[in-house]
Design a protein around this motif. Structure first.
Motif, PDB file in Angstrom:
ATOM      1  N   ASP A 256       1.106   7.052   1.994  1.00  0.00           N
ATOM      2  CA  ASP A 256       0.781   8.228   2.523  1.00  0.00           C
ATOM      3  C   ASP A 256      -0.780   8.453   1.903  1.00  0.00           C
ATOM      4  O   ASP A 256      -1.316   9.570   1.899  1.00  0.00           O
ATOM      5  N   LYS A 257      -1.270   7.506   1.741  1.00  0.00           N
ATOM      6  CA  LYS A 257      -2.581   7.535   1.200  1.00  0.00           C
ATOM      7  C   LYS A 257      -3.648   6.872   2.464  1.00  0.00           C
ATOM      8  O   LYS A 257      -3.159   6.131   3.265  1.00  0.00           O
ATOM      9  N   PRO A 258      -4.743   7.222   2.624  1.00  0.00           N
ATOM     10  CA  PRO A 258      -5.722   6.977   3.774  1.00  0.00           C
ATOM     11  C   PRO A 258      -5.920   5.528   3.723  1.00  0.00           C
ATOM     12  O   PRO A 258      -5.938   4.784   2.660  1.00  0.00           O
ATOM     13  N   LEU A 259      -5.866   4.727   4.826  1.00  0.00           N
ATOM     14  CA  LEU A 259      -5.967   3.236   5.024  1.00  0.00           C
ATOM     15  C   LEU A 259      -7.519   3.273   4.889  1.00  0.00           C
ATOM     16  O   LEU A 259      -8.317   3.413   5.677  1.00  0.00           O
ATOM     17  N   ASP A 260      -7.936   2.276   4.109  1.00  0.00           N
ATOM     18  CA  ASP A 260      -9.168   1.824   3.664  1.00  0.00           C
ATOM     19  C   ASP A 260      -9.434   0.612   4.319  1.00  0.00           C
ATOM     20  O   ASP A 260      -9.011  -0.557   4.071  1.00  0.00           O
TER      21      ASP A 260
ATOM     22  N   PRO B  80      -3.643   8.572   6.777  1.00  0.00           N
ATOM     23  CA  PRO B  80      -2.874   7.662   6.264  1.00  0.00           C
ATOM     24  C   PRO B  80      -1.983   6.699   6.647  1.00  0.00           C
ATOM     25  O   PRO B  80      -1.775   6.517   7.993  1.00  0.00           O
TER      26      PRO B  80
ATOM     27  N   GLU C 256     -10.172   6.100  10.263  1.00  0.00           N
ATOM     28  CA  GLU C 256      -9.911   5.685   9.019  1.00  0.00           C
ATOM     29  C   GLU C 256      -9.187   6.472   8.111  1.00  0.00           C
ATOM     30  O   GLU C 256      -8.517   6.005   7.108  1.00  0.00           O
ATOM     31  N   GLY C 257      -9.567   7.880   8.196  1.00  0.00           N
ATOM     32  CA  GLY C 257      -9.039   8.806   7.382  1.00  0.00           C
ATOM     33  C   GLY C 257      -7.515   9.081   7.406  1.00  0.00           C
ATOM     34  O   GLY C 257      -7.133   9.603   6.507  1.00  0.00           O
TER      35      GLY C 257
ATOM     36  N   ARG D 177       1.080   5.626   6.961  1.00  0.00           N
ATOM     37  CA  ARG D 177       2.252   6.208   7.426  1.00  0.00           C
ATOM     38  C   ARG D 177       1.960   6.878   8.809  1.00  0.00           C
ATOM     39  O   ARG D 177       2.654   6.269   9.720  1.00  0.00           O
TER      40      ARG D 177
ATOM     41  N   LEU E 151       0.776  -1.132  -0.033  1.00  0.00           N
ATOM     42  CA  LEU E 151       0.023   0.019   0.023  1.00  0.00           C
ATOM     43  C   LEU E 151       0.948   1.040  -0.128  1.00  0.00           C
ATOM     44  O   LEU E 151       1.972   1.390   0.490  1.00  0.00           O
ATOM     45  N   ASP E 152       0.224   2.485  -0.551  1.00  0.00           N
ATOM     46  CA  ASP E 152       1.074   3.567  -0.438  1.00  0.00           C
ATOM     47  C   ASP E 152       1.033   4.080   0.939  1.00  0.00           C
ATOM     48  O   ASP E 152       0.065   4.320   1.659  1.00  0.00           O
TER      49      ASP E 152
END
Length: 437
Positions: free
Chosen positions: A322-326, A351, A348-349, A353, A319-320
């Motif tokens: 720096d993107k929010p974790l889904d 990232p 959840e919103g 990181r 996973l990226d």
């Protein structure tokens, strides 16, 4: 003098490669042999611990995550902890040994007979850490995988069935009279016929009744259904909660309320909060460790992501950062408690990181921001927990002797001088020692 508390050790790697990934591996212990575990068990008994809980997962996980689970030995290989237990009983006299068991993996009659055998062989020192992991279901049958709450329903039926079998010998059934040569009275053996939603079996059980209580039931799980299971069934509940007075008291109240709702007393369930301390020789060293963890680089984040990927059976390393974790990426088999440990109070919103950074960062014991500190500071925390009515703590780590001595060498004498850690055991096995105070 402080009030005494109960102490346990959670063998976090299970019956697996102890010391893997650490310099202590060069002590050249063979993790597949009993000697390393026996040495560690003797150390815990000398220290006055009540029990050791052996973590387990019978599965290597989903095909997509097998490699990440075995590459660094986070999720496997693991041998069966039930078969390790006799070696630990042989090496000790009082220590309770608690292998992890999964109701999906064995039938109630088989389990009841095996557990009864170990309870007698050990002098009534067996415990059972009952887990409801559903991710391994495919190994045992082709039945559809149960959801979280249904898995607890199955566990409760399984345990109720086992207890019915344990009690299928009424009082007076065992005679063992050498004069009359009568061993048992068959009229006092109770016929059991169970036909439930998940299991079907008949009794009575072909094993002797217990003289010093049943095996102690241990359970993890912080969900409403998990706490309900603990209140109804458990002698020990493994607790994961922030160690602040309000949260500790609130967690304990939930378990106690669940026990009362099932006709039990609050004191029937001993609640042990799980802690993984880093004991340092000085305050300065503790400050250095915490400071070094403040700004982790990507390599440190990837390393913690590998471990979390194993625990969550979901490849976070893909996973990226720096993107929010889904959270929808986690299947229904992943426990809510495991997900909550990852995301904390960040939601959840945030990232990925942010979640991983929070796990890497260490905190000091003395300001209650973490568990890095001296033995005296850690003893202060345990003493404070006791003032809030706490029953005890469960220390966390592998079973390498180096790990145990690094944690306990300075801590045990301090806890004993303060009256927190027992010096002596009582007779009667694990149940008797759990309820000695």
């Amino acid at each position: 003098m402080s009030r005494p508390q109960h102490f346990g050790w959670f063998l976090a790697r299970g019956f697996g490669p102890q010391g893997w990934g650490y310099p202590s591996l060069d002590w050249d212990y063979d993790w597949t042999r009993p000697e390393i575990y026996q040495e560690a068990a003797r150390t815990l008994e000398q220290a006055g611990f009540d029990l050791v809980i052996i973590e387990d997962s019978p599965s290597l996980g989903s095909p997509e995550t097998i490699d990440i689970r075995v590459r660094h030995a986070f999720g496997g290989p693991k041998h069966d902890p039930l078969l390790l237990a006799p070696y630990l009983f042989q090496a000790t006299t009082h220590l309770g040994v608690v292998p992890t068991v999964n109701p999906a993996a064995s039938l109630p009659y088989t389990s009841a007979r095996q557990f009864a055998t170990l309870q007698h062989l050990s002098g009534h020192r067996l415990g059972l850490n009952v887990v409801t992991d559903t991710g391994s279901a495919r190994h045992f049958s082709d039945a559809p995988q149960l959801d979280h709450d249904a898995a607890y329903d199955r566990a409760e039926e399984w345990l109720d069935g086992i207890r019915a079998l344990w009690h299928s010998w009424d009082d007076g059934a065992l005679i063992a009279d050498r004069g009359t040569q009568i061993y048992a009275d068959g009229a006092k053996l109770r016929t059991i016929r169970h036909r439930g939603e998940h299991f079907a079996f008949d009794g009575p059980l072909n094993a002797l009744p217990f003289t010093d209580g049943e095996p102690a039931i241990v359970s993890p799980g912080g969900s409403g259904r998990g706490l309900g299971f603990a209140g109804a069934n458990s002698d020990v509940q493994l607790a994961l909660a922030p160690l602040h007075e309000a949260s500790v008291r609130a967690y304990r109240a939930k378990v106690h309320d669940a026990a009362i709702a099932r006709g039990r007393r609050p004191e029937d369930v001993k609640i042990l909060f799980a802690i993984q301390p880093v004991i340092t020789p000085s305050v300065e060293e503790a400050d250095r460790i915490v400071g070094a963890s403040t700004n982790p680089d990507d390599a440190a984040l990837v390393q913690i992501a590998r471990k979390q990927s194993s625990d969550l059976e979901t490849d976070l390393t893909a996973l990226d950062l720096d993107k929010p974790l889904d959270l929808s990426i986690f299947g229904g088999h992943v426990s809510r408690g495991s997900i909550q440990r990852l995301i904390g109070d960040r939601g959840e919103g945030a990232p990925l990181r942010a979640h991983l950074t929070a796990l890497v960062r260490a905190g000091r014991i003395n300001d209650r921001s973490g568990f890095v500190g001296t033995a005296e500071e850690f003893a202060d925390l345990i003493e404070e927990l006791g003032e809030w009515g706490n029953d005890g703590v469960l220390l966390w780590g592998d079973f390498h002797p180096v790990t145990l001595h690094r944690t306990l060498d300075e801590l045990v004498p301090i806890l004993r001088r303060r009256g927190i850690l027992r010096r002596d055991y009582v007779d009667g096995g694990l149940q008797a020692n759990l309820h000695a105070f």
